[in-house]
Design a protein around this motif. Structure first.
Motif, PDB file in Angstrom:
ATOM      1  N   ALA A  49      -6.477 -19.350  -1.026  1.00  0.00           N
ATOM      2  CA  ALA A  49      -6.311 -17.927  -0.724  1.00  0.00           C
ATOM      3  C   ALA A  49      -6.237 -17.085  -1.995  1.00  0.00           C
ATOM      4  CB  ALA A  49      -5.044 -17.721   0.101  1.00  0.00           C
ATOM      5  N   ALA A  50      -6.923 -15.952  -1.977  1.00  0.00           N
ATOM      6  CA  ALA A  50      -6.832 -14.995  -3.077  1.00  0.00           C
ATOM      7  C   ALA A  50      -5.387 -14.534  -3.201  1.00  0.00           C
ATOM      8  CB  ALA A  50      -7.744 -13.803  -2.810  1.00  0.00           C
ATOM      9  N   GLY A  51      -4.906 -14.444  -4.432  1.00  0.00           N
ATOM     10  CA  GLY A  51      -3.538 -14.016  -4.667  1.00  0.00           C
ATOM     11  C   GLY A  51      -2.504 -15.129  -4.562  1.00  0.00           C
ATOM     12  N   SER A  52      -2.947 -16.335  -4.184  1.00  0.00           N
ATOM     13  CA  SER A  52      -2.018 -17.466  -4.105  1.00  0.00           C
ATOM     14  C   SER A  52      -1.618 -17.902  -5.510  1.00  0.00           C
ATOM     15  CB  SER A  52      -2.660 -18.638  -3.363  1.00  0.00           C
ATOM     16  OG  SER A  52      -3.721 -19.186  -4.136  1.00  0.00           O
ATOM     17  N   THR A  53      -0.611 -18.737  -5.598  1.00  0.00           N
ATOM     18  CA  THR A  53      -0.150 -19.233  -6.892  1.00  0.00           C
ATOM     19  C   THR A  53      -1.283 -19.911  -7.654  1.00  0.00           C
ATOM     20  OG1 THR A  53       2.073 -19.547  -6.023  1.00  0.00           O
ATOM     21  CG2 THR A  53       1.514 -20.772  -8.016  1.00  0.00           C
ATOM     22  N   VAL A  54      -2.057 -20.743  -6.963  1.00  0.00           N
ATOM     23  CA  VAL A  54      -3.167 -21.441  -7.613  1.00  0.00           C
ATOM     24  C   VAL A  54      -4.197 -20.436  -8.128  1.00  0.00           C
ATOM     25  CG1 VAL A  54      -5.091 -23.048  -7.253  1.00  0.00           C
ATOM     26  CG2 VAL A  54      -2.836 -23.558  -6.304  1.00  0.00           C
ATOM     27  N   ALA A  55      -4.520 -19.441  -7.330  1.00  0.00           N
ATOM     28  CA  ALA A  55      -5.513 -18.442  -7.742  1.00  0.00           C
ATOM     29  C   ALA A  55      -5.026 -17.642  -8.946  1.00  0.00           C
ATOM     30  CB  ALA A  55      -5.827 -17.514  -6.575  1.00  0.00           C
ATOM     31  N   VAL A  56      -3.772 -17.252  -8.938  1.00  0.00           N
ATOM     32  CA  VAL A  56      -3.223 -16.467 -10.049  1.00  0.00           C
ATOM     33  C   VAL A  56      -3.169 -17.311 -11.320  1.00  0.00           C
ATOM     34  CG1 VAL A  56      -1.134 -15.309 -10.904  1.00  0.00           C
ATOM     35  CG2 VAL A  56      -1.941 -14.879  -8.572  1.00  0.00           C
ATOM     36  N   LEU A  57      -2.700 -18.555 -11.202  1.00  0.00           N
ATOM     37  CA  LEU A  57      -2.643 -19.416 -12.383  1.00  0.00           C
ATOM     38  C   LEU A  57      -4.034 -19.690 -12.940  1.00  0.00           C
ATOM     39  CD1 LEU A  57       0.163 -21.924 -11.348  1.00  0.00           C
ATOM     40  CD2 LEU A  57       0.294 -20.115 -13.075  1.00  0.00           C
ATOM     41  N   GLN A  58      -5.029 -19.866 -12.071  1.00  0.00           N
ATOM     42  CA  GLN A  58      -6.389 -20.086 -12.559  1.00  0.00           C
ATOM     43  C   GLN A  58      -6.912 -18.837 -13.258  1.00  0.00           C
ATOM     44  OE1 GLN A  58      -8.166 -22.691 -13.170  1.00  0.00           O
ATOM     45  NE2 GLN A  58      -9.736 -21.367 -14.035  1.00  0.00           N
ATOM     46  N   SER A  59      -6.576 -17.683 -12.736  1.00  0.00           N
ATOM     47  CA  SER A  59      -6.997 -16.437 -13.375  1.00  0.00           C
ATOM     48  C   SER A  59      -6.408 -16.329 -14.776  1.00  0.00           C
ATOM     49  CB  SER A  59      -6.567 -15.250 -12.522  1.00  0.00           C
ATOM     50  OG  SER A  59      -6.899 -14.038 -13.153  1.00  0.00           O
ATOM     51  N   VAL A  60      -5.115 -16.631 -14.904  1.00  0.00           N
ATOM     52  CA  VAL A  60      -4.472 -16.584 -16.220  1.00  0.00           C
ATOM     53  C   VAL A  60      -5.070 -17.659 -17.132  1.00  0.00           C
ATOM     54  CG1 VAL A  60      -2.294 -16.897 -17.465  1.00  0.00           C
ATOM     55  CG2 VAL A  60      -2.340 -15.570 -15.353  1.00  0.00           C
ATOM     56  N   GLY A  61      -5.318 -18.847 -16.592  1.00  0.00           N
ATOM     57  CA  GLY A  61      -5.912 -19.912 -17.389  1.00  0.00           C
ATOM     58  C   GLY A  61      -7.298 -19.542 -17.883  1.00  0.00           C
ATOM     59  N   ALA A  62      -8.043 -18.819 -17.081  1.00  0.00           N
ATOM     60  CA  ALA A  62      -9.413 -18.449 -17.442  1.00  0.00           C
ATOM     61  C   ALA A  62      -9.474 -17.267 -18.396  1.00  0.00           C
ATOM     62  CB  ALA A  62     -10.214 -18.135 -16.184  1.00  0.00           C
ATOM     63  N   THR A  63      -8.587 -16.303 -18.208  1.00  0.00           N
ATOM     64  CA  THR A  63      -8.692 -15.057 -18.973  1.00  0.00           C
ATOM     65  C   THR A  63      -7.479 -14.714 -19.816  1.00  0.00           C
ATOM     66  OG1 THR A  63      -7.855 -13.723 -17.133  1.00  0.00           O
ATOM     67  CG2 THR A  63     -10.234 -14.064 -17.235  1.00  0.00           C
ATOM     68  N   GLY A  64      -6.392 -15.442 -19.661  1.00  0.00           N
ATOM     69  CA  GLY A  64      -5.161 -15.090 -20.362  1.00  0.00           C
ATOM     70  C   GLY A  64      -4.374 -14.058 -19.576  1.00  0.00           C
ATOM     71  N   LEU A  65      -3.303 -13.606 -20.154  1.00  0.00           N
ATOM     72  CA  LEU A  65      -2.462 -12.612 -19.499  1.00  0.00           C
ATOM     73  C   LEU A  65      -3.091 -11.233 -19.620  1.00  0.00           C
ATOM     74  CD1 LEU A  65       1.009 -13.773 -20.869  1.00  0.00           C
ATOM     75  CD2 LEU A  65       0.084 -14.196 -18.594  1.00  0.00           C
ATOM     76  N   SER A  66      -2.941 -10.420 -18.587  1.00  0.00           N
ATOM     77  CA  SER A  66      -3.455  -9.053 -18.641  1.00  0.00           C
ATOM     78  C   SER A  66      -2.635  -8.233 -19.627  1.00  0.00           C
ATOM     79  CB  SER A  66      -3.382  -8.406 -17.257  1.00  0.00           C
ATOM     80  OG  SER A  66      -2.023  -8.165 -16.913  1.00  0.00           O
ATOM     81  N   ILE A  67      -3.187  -7.132 -20.087  1.00  0.00           N
ATOM     82  CA  ILE A  67      -2.477  -6.265 -21.031  1.00  0.00           C
ATOM     83  C   ILE A  67      -1.188  -5.739 -20.401  1.00  0.00           C
ATOM     84  CG2 ILE A  67      -3.733  -4.164 -20.441  1.00  0.00           C
ATOM     85  CD1 ILE A  67      -2.537  -5.156 -23.953  1.00  0.00           C
ATOM     86  N   GLY A  68      -1.216  -5.451 -19.113  1.00  0.00           N
ATOM     87  CA  GLY A  68      -0.004  -4.978 -18.429  1.00  0.00           C
ATOM     88  C   GLY A  68       1.090  -6.030 -18.438  1.00  0.00           C
ATOM     89  N   THR A  69       0.710  -7.275 -18.206  1.00  0.00           N
ATOM     90  CA  THR A  69       1.683  -8.370 -18.242  1.00  0.00           C
ATOM     91  C   THR A  69       2.225  -8.555 -19.645  1.00  0.00           C
ATOM     92  OG1 THR A  69       0.559  -9.458 -16.406  1.00  0.00           O
ATOM     93  CG2 THR A  69       2.030 -10.818 -17.741  1.00  0.00           C
ATOM     94  N   LYS A  70       1.355  -8.468 -20.641  1.00  0.00           N
ATOM     95  CA  LYS A  70       1.802  -8.604 -22.031  1.00  0.00           C
ATOM     96  C   LYS A  70       2.801  -7.501 -22.393  1.00  0.00           C
ATOM     97  CE  LYS A  70      -2.341 -10.893 -23.733  1.00  0.00           C
ATOM     98  NZ  LYS A  70      -3.551 -10.763 -24.533  1.00  0.00           N
ATOM     99  N   ILE A  71       2.492  -6.283 -21.983  1.00  0.00           N
ATOM    100  CA  ILE A  71       3.398  -5.169 -22.264  1.00  0.00           C
ATOM    101  C   ILE A  71       4.720  -5.375 -21.535  1.00  0.00           C
ATOM    102  CG2 ILE A  71       3.780  -2.688 -21.861  1.00  0.00           C
ATOM    103  CD1 ILE A  71       0.708  -2.364 -22.390  1.00  0.00           C
ATOM    104  N   GLY A  72       4.639  -5.806 -20.278  1.00  0.00           N
ATOM    105  CA  GLY A  72       5.862  -6.044 -19.503  1.00  0.00           C
ATOM    106  C   GLY A  72       6.732  -7.129 -20.113  1.00  0.00           C
ATOM    107  N   LEU A  73       6.119  -8.247 -20.505  1.00  0.00           N
ATOM    108  CA  LEU A  73       6.883  -9.335 -21.124  1.00  0.00           C
ATOM    109  C   LEU A  73       7.489  -8.893 -22.447  1.00  0.00           C
ATOM    110  CD1 LEU A  73       4.604 -12.426 -20.431  1.00  0.00           C
ATOM    111  CD2 LEU A  73       6.925 -12.056 -19.565  1.00  0.00           C
ATOM    112  N   THR A  74       6.722  -8.186 -23.243  1.00  0.00           N
ATOM    113  CA  THR A  74       7.229  -7.718 -24.529  1.00  0.00           C
ATOM    114  C   THR A  74       8.376  -6.737 -24.321  1.00  0.00           C
ATOM    115  OG1 THR A  74       5.053  -7.999 -25.521  1.00  0.00           O
ATOM    116  CG2 THR A  74       6.592  -6.602 -26.703  1.00  0.00           C
ATOM    117  N   SER A  75       8.221  -5.831 -23.357  1.00  0.00           N
ATOM    118  CA  SER A  75       9.270  -4.851 -23.067  1.00  0.00           C
ATOM    119  C   SER A  75      10.542  -5.518 -22.567  1.00  0.00           C
ATOM    120  CB  SER A  75       8.781  -3.840 -22.028  1.00  0.00           C
ATOM    121  OG  SER A  75       7.680  -3.134 -22.517  1.00  0.00           O
TER     122      SER A  75
END
Length: 89
Positions: A49-75
């Motif tokens: 399923a789109a948006g599932s844990t597996v799908a999200v982890l594969q997206s991060v594995g393929a492209t890295g963290l989004s800029i929004g996530t990076k900003i959020g983690l840094t903040s």
């Protein structure tokens, strides 16, 4: 304090996801990621399923963290690291 914590998160999280088998080339055969994908596919009648844990982890594995996530983690981690550093001083 804050900068190292954010740096570890920004590098460590994607590295950990890659180590599970979620890579830019896809899910690695025989990895934990492959097992997770199999379980997800069985649970969803053959699809992941789109948006599932597996799908999200594969997206991060393929492209890295989004800029929004990076900003959020840094903040979030910057002040926490600074607070921890102040407590240790």
């Amino acid at each position: 304090g804050g900068v190292p914590a954010a740096g570890v998160a920004l590098v460590g999280i994607p590295a950990g996801i890659w180590a599970l088998g979620f890579t830019a080339a896809g899910i690695s055969a025989g990895s934990i990621a492959a097992k997770m994908m199999s379980v997800a596919a069985i649970a969803n009648n053959g699809g992941v399923a789109a948006g599932s844990t597996v799908a999200v982890l594969q997206s991060v594995g393929a492209t890295g963290l989004s800029i929004g996530t990076k900003i959020g983690l840094t903040s979030a981690l910057g002040p926490l690291g600074a607070l921890a550093g102040a407590k240790l001083s």
